[in-house]
Write a protein that holds these residues in place. Structure first.
Motif, PDB file in Angstrom:
ATOM      1  N   THR A   3       0.830  -1.197   0.000  1.00  0.00           N
ATOM      2  CA  THR A   3       0.000   0.000   0.000  1.00  0.00           C
ATOM      3  C   THR A   3       0.870   1.255   0.000  1.00  0.00           C
ATOM      4  O   THR A   3       0.566   2.229  -0.686  1.00  0.00           O
ATOM      5  CB  THR A   3      -0.933   0.012   1.221  1.00  0.00           C
ATOM      6  OG1 THR A   3      -1.696  -1.187   1.230  1.00  0.00           O
ATOM      7  CG2 THR A   3      -1.860   1.190   1.182  1.00  0.00           C
ATOM      8  N   LEU A   6       2.276   1.746  -3.496  1.00  0.00           N
ATOM      9  CA  LEU A   6       1.234   2.255  -4.388  1.00  0.00           C
ATOM     10  C   LEU A   6       0.926   3.715  -4.098  1.00  0.00           C
ATOM     11  O   LEU A   6       0.695   4.499  -5.012  1.00  0.00           O
ATOM     12  CB  LEU A   6      -0.029   1.402  -4.260  1.00  0.00           C
ATOM     13  CG  LEU A   6       0.051   0.002  -4.846  1.00  0.00           C
ATOM     14  CD1 LEU A   6      -1.236  -0.765  -4.548  1.00  0.00           C
ATOM     15  CD2 LEU A   6       0.313   0.044  -6.333  1.00  0.00           C
ATOM     16  N   SER A   7       0.934   4.095  -2.845  1.00  0.00           N
ATOM     17  CA  SER A   7       0.671   5.486  -2.485  1.00  0.00           C
ATOM     18  C   SER A   7       1.767   6.402  -3.019  1.00  0.00           C
ATOM     19  O   SER A   7       1.488   7.477  -3.546  1.00  0.00           O
ATOM     20  CB  SER A   7       0.561   5.619  -0.970  1.00  0.00           C
ATOM     21  OG  SER A   7       0.319   6.946  -0.624  1.00  0.00           O
ATOM     22  N   ASN A  10       1.331   6.660  -6.732  1.00  0.00           N
ATOM     23  CA  ASN A  10       0.192   7.518  -7.032  1.00  0.00           C
ATOM     24  C   ASN A  10       0.586   8.991  -6.899  1.00  0.00           C
ATOM     25  O   ASN A  10       0.231   9.814  -7.738  1.00  0.00           O
ATOM     26  CB  ASN A  10      -0.959   7.178  -6.089  1.00  0.00           C
ATOM     27  CG  ASN A  10      -2.256   7.811  -6.510  1.00  0.00           C
ATOM     28  OD1 ASN A  10      -2.379   8.371  -7.583  1.00  0.00           O
ATOM     29  ND2 ASN A  10      -3.236   7.738  -5.640  1.00  0.00           N
ATOM     30  N   ILE A  52      -8.343   6.868  -6.158  1.00  0.00           N
ATOM     31  CA  ILE A  52      -7.510   5.763  -5.671  1.00  0.00           C
ATOM     32  C   ILE A  52      -6.861   6.145  -4.345  1.00  0.00           C
ATOM     33  O   ILE A  52      -6.831   5.352  -3.406  1.00  0.00           O
ATOM     34  CB  ILE A  52      -6.448   5.383  -6.721  1.00  0.00           C
ATOM     35  CG1 ILE A  52      -7.122   4.752  -7.936  1.00  0.00           C
ATOM     36  CG2 ILE A  52      -5.401   4.448  -6.139  1.00  0.00           C
ATOM     37  CD1 ILE A  52      -6.206   4.566  -9.128  1.00  0.00           C
ATOM     38  N   TYR A  53      -6.346   7.362  -4.257  1.00  0.00           N
ATOM     39  CA  TYR A  53      -5.715   7.822  -3.016  1.00  0.00           C
ATOM     40  C   TYR A  53      -6.703   7.792  -1.856  1.00  0.00           C
ATOM     41  O   TYR A  53      -6.386   7.308  -0.768  1.00  0.00           O
ATOM     42  CB  TYR A  53      -5.160   9.232  -3.208  1.00  0.00           C
ATOM     43  CG  TYR A  53      -4.668   9.858  -1.934  1.00  0.00           C
ATOM     44  CD1 TYR A  53      -3.450   9.475  -1.382  1.00  0.00           C
ATOM     45  CD2 TYR A  53      -5.421  10.822  -1.268  1.00  0.00           C
ATOM     46  CE1 TYR A  53      -2.997  10.038  -0.200  1.00  0.00           C
ATOM     47  CE2 TYR A  53      -4.975  11.387  -0.093  1.00  0.00           C
ATOM     48  CZ  TYR A  53      -3.758  10.985   0.441  1.00  0.00           C
ATOM     49  OH  TYR A  53      -3.336  11.535   1.608  1.00  0.00           O
ATOM     50  N   THR A  55      -9.438   6.049  -1.558  1.00  0.00           N
ATOM     51  CA  THR A  55      -9.810   4.666  -1.259  1.00  0.00           C
ATOM     52  C   THR A  55      -8.727   3.989  -0.442  1.00  0.00           C
ATOM     53  O   THR A  55      -9.023   3.295   0.536  1.00  0.00           O
ATOM     54  CB  THR A  55     -10.053   3.887  -2.567  1.00  0.00           C
ATOM     55  OG1 THR A  55     -11.054   4.557  -3.317  1.00  0.00           O
ATOM     56  CG2 THR A  55     -10.500   2.477  -2.290  1.00  0.00           C
ATOM     57  N   GLN A  56      -7.474   4.183  -0.801  1.00  0.00           N
ATOM     58  CA  GLN A  56      -6.369   3.594  -0.045  1.00  0.00           C
ATOM     59  C   GLN A  56      -6.308   4.176   1.358  1.00  0.00           C
ATOM     60  O   GLN A  56      -6.049   3.456   2.314  1.00  0.00           O
ATOM     61  CB  GLN A  56      -5.043   3.837  -0.759  1.00  0.00           C
ATOM     62  CG  GLN A  56      -4.866   3.036  -2.009  1.00  0.00           C
ATOM     63  CD  GLN A  56      -3.571   3.382  -2.726  1.00  0.00           C
ATOM     64  OE1 GLN A  56      -2.909   4.360  -2.389  1.00  0.00           O
ATOM     65  NE2 GLN A  56      -3.234   2.605  -3.720  1.00  0.00           N
ATOM     66  N   HIS A  57      -6.547   5.455   1.482  1.00  0.00           N
ATOM     67  CA  HIS A  57      -6.506   6.103   2.783  1.00  0.00           C
ATOM     68  C   HIS A  57      -7.581   5.525   3.704  1.00  0.00           C
ATOM     69  O   HIS A  57      -7.327   5.276   4.870  1.00  0.00           O
ATOM     70  CB  HIS A  57      -6.676   7.605   2.623  1.00  0.00           C
ATOM     71  CG  HIS A  57      -6.533   8.380   3.883  1.00  0.00           C
ATOM     72  ND1 HIS A  57      -5.344   8.450   4.563  1.00  0.00           N
ATOM     73  CD2 HIS A  57      -7.425   9.115   4.600  1.00  0.00           C
ATOM     74  CE1 HIS A  57      -5.514   9.182   5.655  1.00  0.00           C
ATOM     75  NE2 HIS A  57      -6.763   9.603   5.686  1.00  0.00           N
ATOM     76  N   GLN A  59      -8.870   2.509   3.488  1.00  0.00           N
ATOM     77  CA  GLN A  59      -8.484   1.143   3.816  1.00  0.00           C
ATOM     78  C   GLN A  59      -7.424   1.136   4.913  1.00  0.00           C
ATOM     79  O   GLN A  59      -7.429   0.293   5.796  1.00  0.00           O
ATOM     80  CB  GLN A  59      -7.976   0.409   2.588  1.00  0.00           C
ATOM     81  CG  GLN A  59      -9.057   0.080   1.583  1.00  0.00           C
ATOM     82  CD  GLN A  59      -8.499  -0.532   0.310  1.00  0.00           C
ATOM     83  OE1 GLN A  59      -7.296  -0.566   0.092  1.00  0.00           O
ATOM     84  NE2 GLN A  59      -9.381  -0.997  -0.555  1.00  0.00           N
ATOM     85  N   ASP A  60      -6.493   2.094   4.873  1.00  0.00           N
ATOM     86  CA  ASP A  60      -5.467   2.198   5.898  1.00  0.00           C
ATOM     87  C   ASP A  60      -6.070   2.522   7.260  1.00  0.00           C
ATOM     88  O   ASP A  60      -5.638   2.019   8.284  1.00  0.00           O
ATOM     89  CB  ASP A  60      -4.416   3.251   5.527  1.00  0.00           C
ATOM     90  CG  ASP A  60      -3.547   2.826   4.353  1.00  0.00           C
ATOM     91  OD1 ASP A  60      -3.507   1.612   4.053  1.00  0.00           O
ATOM     92  OD2 ASP A  60      -2.922   3.709   3.748  1.00  0.00           O
TER      93      ASP A  60
END
Length: 63
Positions: A3, A6-7, A10, A52-53, A55-57, A59-60
Motif C-alpha cells: 500500500t 502504491l501510495s 500515485n 484511488i488515493y 480509497t487507499q486512505h 483502507q489504511d
C-alpha cells in the motif's frame, strides 16, 4: 508495504501529470483547444488518482 509503494507511485503519477500539463500550457498552448486535449485527459487521470488515493486512505484507517 504494498500500500505504501502504491501510495508513493500515485503521488509521483499525480505530480508528473501536473508537470506535463504545465509543459503543454507553456510550450504548445494551441493543443489545449482540441478534442482529447491534455487538459481533459490529465484532468480525468488526476481525478482517478485522487479516487484511488482516498480509497487507499480509507483502507489504511480501517486496519
Amino acid at each position: 508495504m504494498q500500500t505504501q509503494v502504491l501510495s508513493e507511485l500515485n503521488t509521483t503519477t499525480r505530480l508528473a501529470l501536473v508537470l506535463l500539463l504545465l509543459d503543454v500550457m507553456i510550450l504548445m498552448p494551441h493543443l489545449l483547444s482540441g478534442a482529447f486535449n491534455p487538459m481533459s485527459v490529465n484532468g480525468a487521470s488526476l481525478a482517478l488518482a485522487y479516487v484511488i488515493y482516498k480509497t487507499q486512505h480509507r483502507q489504511d484507517l480501517a486496519k
